[in-house]
Design a protein around this motif. Structure first.
Motif, PDB file in Angstrom:
ATOM      1  N   THR A  44     -10.726  -5.345   8.777  1.00 22.62           N
ATOM      2  CA  THR A  44      -9.366  -5.795   8.457  1.00 22.62           C
ATOM      3  C   THR A  44      -8.618  -4.719   7.682  1.00 22.62           C
ATOM      4  O   THR A  44      -7.412  -4.518   7.881  1.00 22.62           O
ATOM      5  CB  THR A  44      -9.412  -7.100   7.633  1.00 22.62           C
ATOM      6  N   GLY A  45      -9.328  -4.016   6.816  1.00 18.89           N
ATOM      7  CA  GLY A  45      -8.706  -2.933   6.062  1.00 18.89           C
ATOM      8  C   GLY A  45      -8.225  -1.808   6.955  1.00 18.89           C
ATOM      9  O   GLY A  45      -7.190  -1.182   6.685  1.00 18.89           O
ATOM     10  N   LEU A  86       0.810  -1.218   0.000  1.00 18.87           N
ATOM     11  CA  LEU A  86       0.000   0.000   0.000  1.00 18.87           C
ATOM     12  C   LEU A  86       0.843   1.269   0.000  1.00 18.87           C
ATOM     13  O   LEU A  86       0.409   2.305  -0.502  1.00 18.87           O
ATOM     14  CB  LEU A  86      -0.935  -0.005   1.212  1.00 18.87           C
ATOM     15  N   LEU A  87       2.070   1.197   0.570  1.00 18.09           N
ATOM     16  CA  LEU A  87       2.910   2.394   0.626  1.00 18.09           C
ATOM     17  C   LEU A  87       4.360   2.154   0.223  1.00 18.09           C
ATOM     18  O   LEU A  87       4.958   2.975  -0.462  1.00 18.09           O
ATOM     19  CB  LEU A  87       2.885   3.001   2.038  1.00 18.09           C
ATOM     20  N   SER A  88       4.943   1.045   0.646  1.00 18.18           N
ATOM     21  CA  SER A  88       6.393   0.909   0.505  1.00 18.18           C
ATOM     22  C   SER A  88       6.848   0.613  -0.915  1.00 18.18           C
ATOM     23  O   SER A  88       8.023   0.763  -1.227  1.00 18.18           O
ATOM     24  CB  SER A  88       6.907  -0.188   1.443  1.00 18.18           C
ATOM     25  N   ARG A  89       5.950   0.192  -1.788  1.00 18.58           N
ATOM     26  CA  ARG A  89       6.368  -0.143  -3.147  1.00 18.58           C
ATOM     27  C   ARG A  89       5.949   0.935  -4.148  1.00 18.58           C
ATOM     28  O   ARG A  89       5.667   0.645  -5.307  1.00 18.58           O
ATOM     29  CB  ARG A  89       5.777  -1.490  -3.564  1.00 18.58           C
ATOM     30  N   VAL A  90       5.919   2.164  -3.700  1.00 18.06           N
ATOM     31  CA  VAL A  90       5.522   3.285  -4.552  1.00 18.06           C
ATOM     32  C   VAL A  90       6.779   4.045  -4.961  1.00 18.06           C
ATOM     33  O   VAL A  90       7.582   4.435  -4.112  1.00 18.06           O
ATOM     34  CB  VAL A  90       4.547   4.215  -3.805  1.00 18.06           C
ATOM     35  N   VAL A 141      -7.218   2.492  -4.042  1.00 19.94           N
ATOM     36  CA  VAL A 141      -8.546   1.949  -3.750  1.00 19.94           C
ATOM     37  C   VAL A 141      -8.736   0.614  -4.465  1.00 19.94           C
ATOM     38  O   VAL A 141      -9.333  -0.321  -3.920  1.00 19.94           O
ATOM     39  CB  VAL A 141      -9.642   2.956  -4.144  1.00 19.94           C
ATOM     40  N   GLY A 142      -8.191   0.498  -5.679  1.00 20.80           N
ATOM     41  CA  GLY A 142      -8.277  -0.766  -6.403  1.00 20.80           C
ATOM     42  C   GLY A 142      -7.569  -1.893  -5.672  1.00 20.80           C
ATOM     43  O   GLY A 142      -8.081  -3.022  -5.593  1.00 20.80           O
ATOM     44  N   GLN A 143      -6.396  -1.619  -5.130  1.00 23.56           N
ATOM     45  CA  GLN A 143      -5.678  -2.642  -4.366  1.00 23.56           C
ATOM     46  C   GLN A 143      -6.434  -3.007  -3.092  1.00 23.56           C
ATOM     47  O   GLN A 143      -6.543  -4.187  -2.734  1.00 23.56           O
ATOM     48  CB  GLN A 143      -4.272  -2.141  -4.023  1.00 23.56           C
ATOM     49  N   LEU A 144      -6.955  -2.006  -2.407  1.00 20.22           N
ATOM     50  CA  LEU A 144      -7.689  -2.265  -1.169  1.00 20.22           C
ATOM     51  C   LEU A 144      -8.931  -3.119  -1.423  1.00 20.22           C
ATOM     52  O   LEU A 144      -9.201  -4.081  -0.689  1.00 20.22           O
ATOM     53  CB  LEU A 144      -8.093  -0.940  -0.518  1.00 20.22           C
ATOM     54  N   THR A 145      -9.685  -2.774  -2.450  1.00 22.90           N
ATOM     55  CA  THR A 145     -10.907  -3.533  -2.727  1.00 22.90           C
ATOM     56  C   THR A 145     -10.580  -4.935  -3.239  1.00 22.90           C
ATOM     57  O   THR A 145     -11.275  -5.897  -2.904  1.00 22.90           O
ATOM     58  CB  THR A 145     -11.790  -2.792  -3.741  1.00 22.90           C
ATOM     59  N   ALA A 146      -9.523  -5.070  -4.035  1.00 25.46           N
ATOM     60  CA  ALA A 146      -9.142  -6.390  -4.542  1.00 25.46           C
ATOM     61  C   ALA A 146      -8.776  -7.332  -3.410  1.00 25.46           C
ATOM     62  O   ALA A 146      -9.074  -8.530  -3.452  1.00 25.46           O
ATOM     63  CB  ALA A 146      -7.974  -6.259  -5.515  1.00 25.46           C
ATOM     64  N   LEU A 147      -8.145  -6.804  -2.375  1.00 23.10           N
ATOM     65  CA  LEU A 147      -7.721  -7.620  -1.238  1.00 23.10           C
ATOM     66  C   LEU A 147      -8.798  -7.727  -0.161  1.00 23.10           C
ATOM     67  O   LEU A 147      -8.534  -8.236   0.933  1.00 23.10           O
ATOM     68  CB  LEU A 147      -6.443  -7.027  -0.630  1.00 23.10           C
ATOM     69  N   ASP A 148     -10.007  -7.261  -0.472  1.00 17.56           N
ATOM     70  CA  ASP A 148     -11.116  -7.264   0.493  1.00 17.56           C
ATOM     71  C   ASP A 148     -10.804  -6.436   1.732  1.00 17.56           C
ATOM     72  O   ASP A 148     -11.235  -6.757   2.844  1.00 17.56           O
ATOM     73  CB  ASP A 148     -11.481  -8.697   0.917  1.00 17.56           C
TER      74      ASP A 148
END
Length: 393
Positions: free
Chosen positions: A370-371, A288-292, A349-356
């Motif tokens: 969990t999010g 979510l943050l470190s691979r940006v 948001v796409g990553q967050l929703t994809a990972l539920d």
């Protein structure tokens, strides 16, 4: 027994070796910074001889090192004096003089690692290149502990010893640990980042992020990788949009799946994540943050995660507007607006929703329970990251 007074040693050198006394004075002032000689460690001596001396001190470097060695020997610090006259020191100083700073610094780092007194990174802490006072104190304390352990002649596990020295309560810290001190320092620095709006938003997280966030299961990702580990996933199947996005995250962002002709197969990284729920959680939240890569995108994601982790439920438009206000206050270009924000925000948001980890549609964006924990874990990892020099290239 305490080390002799520097002034007394210099007075003695002026009588016994007057030709070296002034160079010894210069060297010891750089080495100690005015502190008592008894506070000096092997790491201090090595860093002075192999880095500070050739890069920051003028004059004949080999002569300065030799003069310092005479003073240290006069004070009974023979082991440190031997470093001043050692072939390693001579070689490093000549490497700087002959081949330049980069080659000299490489030689210094290799020699320092070989001493065994350089504290290694541990699971709880990666050392910064730019240290604040607390981290520097922790680094010095761990190095001194390693030095004493080496002198005892016993075989040591440097990682285990460093970790123990960092995590155990210390009487000299009032029962606190060095690790808590370093984490507190890094969190405070992170909170006091750019822009008043961001600081106000980040302030409550200084306390909330101090304790580790417990790892959580990620059922959707686990199911996908489990299926891929037992049989390849045919690309011709038309999954739901959510399932398709999860496949994309697993393949492109996590490296857990690999295209093999018309199928997706699990990679070694995917198997590693399956074997360890802790690693799956750490890797997914780290995404979510470190691979940006871009600092602007990172600021957008960070602001959005803080807003959402704060319990806010807002429409995509509201989230976009609030994030734009925050990153605009951080000093980004005046044209920063919803158009600039949309891509990195949509990716997050796409990553967050994809990972539920979140629910998002045209009307609302909100984190799942969990999010919420995933956002805190990502923010904590980001806030506690080590400070590094930024290459101008």
């Amino acid at each position: 027994m305490s080390a002799p007074d520097v002034t007394a040693l210099l007075t003695e050198m002026e009588r016994s070796e007057p030709d070296l006394a002034e160079d010894a004075r210069t060297a010891v002032e750089w080495l100690t910074g005015g502190e008592p000689l008894e506070t000096v460690t092997q790491l201090d001596v090595c860093e002075f001889l192999w880095y500070t001396l050739p890069l920051k001190v003028g004059g004949d470097h080999e002569r300065l090192a030799r003069s310092l060695g005479r003073l240290l020997a006069l004070g009974g610090l023979e082991r440190y004096a031997a470093l001043c006259d050692s072939p390693t020191t001579t070689q490093i100083l000549r490497t700087y003089a002959r081949d330049g700073e980069d080659a000299g610094t490489t030689a210094y780092q290799e020699a320092l690692e070989a001493t065994g007194v350089l504290p290694p990174d541990v699971p709880d802490l990666r050392w910064s290149m730019i240290m604040g006072p607390e981290e520097l104190g922790a680094h010095v304390a761990c190095s001194a502990a390693l030095e004493l352990a080496i002198l005892s002649g016993e075989e040591i596990d440097r990682v285990a010893l460093t970790r123990r020295w960092l995590t155990e309560p210390r009487a000299e810290l009032g029962g606190d640990s060095w690790l808590n001190r370093v984490h507190g320092e890094r969190l405070n620095r992170w909170v006091l980042g750019r822009g008043p709006a961001r600081r106000e938003l980040a302030q409550p997280f200084e306390v909330r992020l101090h304790a580790p966030i417990p790892h959580q299961p990620l059922p959707a990702l686990h199911r996908l990788l489990t299926l891929a580990s037992s049989e390849s996933l045919p690309l011709r199947l038309a999954p739901s949009p959510e399932a398709l996005r999860l496949r994309e995250v697993a393949e492109h962002d996590l490296g857990a799946l690999l295209r093999d002709g018309s199928k997706l197969t699990i990679t070694e990284e995917g198997r590693r994540l399956l074997r360890s729920p802790e690693q799956m959680w750490a890797t997914a939240t780290g995404l979510l943050l470190s691979r940006v890569d871009h600092e602007f995108d990172l600021s957008v994601r960070e602001a959005a995660l803080m807003l959402l982790a704060d319990g806010s439920v807002m429409s995509p438009l509201e989230l976009n507007t609030r994030v734009a206000e925050i990153v605009g206050g951080e000093g980004w270009h005046p044209a920063t607006g919803r158009e600039d924000i949309s891509r990195p925000l949509s990716d997050l948001v796409g990553q967050l929703t994809a990972l539920d980890l979140a629910f998002g549609d045209e009307l609302v964006v909100r984190l799942t329970p969990t999010g919420h924990l995933a956002a805190l874990a990502a923010l904590r990892s980001h806030a506690l990251r080590p400070r590094q020099y930024v290459s101008p290239g």
